[in-house]
Design an enzyme around this catalytic site. Sequence first.
Site, short mmCIF file in Angstrom:
data_model
loop_
_atom_site.label_atom_id
_atom_site.label_comp_id
_atom_site.label_asym_id
_atom_site.label_seq_id
_atom_site.Cartn_x
_atom_site.Cartn_y
_atom_site.Cartn_z
N LYS A 1 0.86 -1.21 0.00
CA LYS A 1 0.00 0.00 0.00
C LYS A 1 0.89 1.25 0.00
CE LYS A 1 -1.53 1.47 4.19
NZ LYS A 1 -1.24 2.87 4.55
N ASN A 2 1.94 1.23 0.82
CA ASN A 2 2.75 2.44 0.98
C ASN A 2 3.75 2.67 -0.15
OD1 ASN A 2 1.29 2.95 3.23
ND2 ASN A 2 2.88 2.39 4.69
N CYS B 1 -4.38 12.46 13.07
CA CYS B 1 -5.01 11.14 12.93
C CYS B 1 -4.77 10.41 14.25
CB CYS B 1 -4.45 10.39 11.74
SG CYS B 1 -2.86 9.67 12.05
N ARG C 1 0.84 14.35 12.81
CA ARG C 1 1.14 14.06 11.40
C ARG C 1 1.25 15.35 10.58
NH1 ARG C 1 -0.47 8.81 10.35
NH2 ARG C 1 1.02 8.84 8.65
N ASP D 1 5.49 0.51 12.09
CA ASP D 1 4.25 -0.13 11.60
C ASP D 1 4.12 -1.58 12.05
OD1 ASP D 1 4.06 1.58 8.37
OD2 ASP D 1 3.66 2.22 10.42
N ARG E 1 -8.27 -0.75 5.24
CA ARG E 1 -7.48 0.33 4.63
C ARG E 1 -6.16 -0.21 4.08
NH1 ARG E 1 -7.01 5.96 7.62
NH2 ARG E 1 -5.69 6.13 5.79
#
Length: 427
Positions: free
Chosen positions: A22-23, A120, A125, A309, A401
């Site tokens: 995803k990133n 968030c 952020r 993460d 997500r």
Amino acid sequence: MDKFVIRGGNPLLGTIRVSGSKNSALPCMAAAILTEDEVVLENVPQVRDIETERKLLVSMGAEVELGYGRAQHRTTISCRVLSDPTAKYEIVKTMRASALVLGPLVARAGIARVSMPGGCAIGARPIDLHIKGLETMGAQISYEHGYIEARAERLKGAHILFDKITVTGTEDLLMAAALAEGETVMENCAREPEVTDLAALLTAMGAKIEGAGTSTIRVKGVEKLHGAKHRINPDRIEAGTYLVAGAITGGDLCVSHCNPTHLGALIGKLQECGVRVEILGKDQIRVRGDGSLKGADISTEEYPGFPTDMQAQYMALATQAEGASLVKENIFENRFMHVQELVRMGANIRVDGRTATVRGRTPLSAAAVMCSDLRASASLVLAALVADGESILDRVYNIDRGYERIEEKLRGVGAQIRRMGNVFGGD
Ligand code: EPZ
């Protein structure tokens, strides 16, 4: 709102396939803004954040085709027309990585209007380092109605030294520099594999980049970039999450279609805990959790250190290890959202500022828990896989997500997990 129902106790056995990162896909999709030609990305994960980015690009006038299934998870993006170089609040508020369009829009269209990302779950952020870099390259910055506007006839190559290491900041400015006039030297860059993946796409588009993956990146700006086709890297955090799943359930699991070279810090830590990890060739890792686990400390760092993460997922494992594990979160100021939910399941965890002390081994009991940020939610899935009884995880859209079909993948290796629509009414 969907929920997961998970009955713990089954060791995970077999092979689980990792999707694209995803990133990596998010900055690579934004890179399509830099050219009028078509950009084709393969191995794009079918997750909510990618759909959000598709909506964002379409709202600016791009044509984005997302094909899954037989189309090999491919997206084809054409930004020939960019009728509205604006990243609107309604979209940005759901995904702060929308800031990744800032640099490409200024570089391609000479103007960008991006809603300031709200905070968030895991922290403030800010994007001050993205903005500071663009100003150094000559962009005029203004703020109005919650939006940042950046304008530049043409960005100028510059010397940029990041005050802090920022992954999307490095990516944003790398894309901006690709079309700037002259050379840009960026120092104190992020070294994450996602930066290297983006640089590979930009190079295929005609960009002149040296040093991606190191802390100093040099870019010689070019007049135009052309289209390209690029295959997205495997998702190293999804792979790491499944390695922990195999370990915590006492299973024997092969994680396939991954890149073991991106997982050095995690693999080393799992082995320190007594988990058996074996690298099988260039894209498979075997994990066995058949022995007893012993606690080990972690401290999250930028790549190639232990990834932030993976902190929440590791903490779930630490609850099943004998002894104490100190978990220090150095990257984000509020990334312990999973702690209280794990404690409700029976974990013994004390938080003191940015350090959590986990004392194991504590049996976990099934509970109704609430998902919050993406990785905290993954941590609750892992805990539920080993808890005694049936857990209900609410607000699983947070998991969707960043994890493609996680319940199908886990069921495929023996987990008792199913997705349910809103079973109790309410939000
Ligand atoms: C990327 O976020 C990832 N997201 C995050 O993954 C990941 O946790 C993070 O990097 C760290 O590895 C994407 O790639 C889309 P940062 P990013 O800028 O780029 C501060 C997930 O779960 N900072 O590297 O937003 C910031 O507050 C997500 O997939 C500034 O102060 O993170 C943080 O403390 C969550 N000013 C630190 O730097 C800035 O302008 C690192 O943030 C930018 C960042």
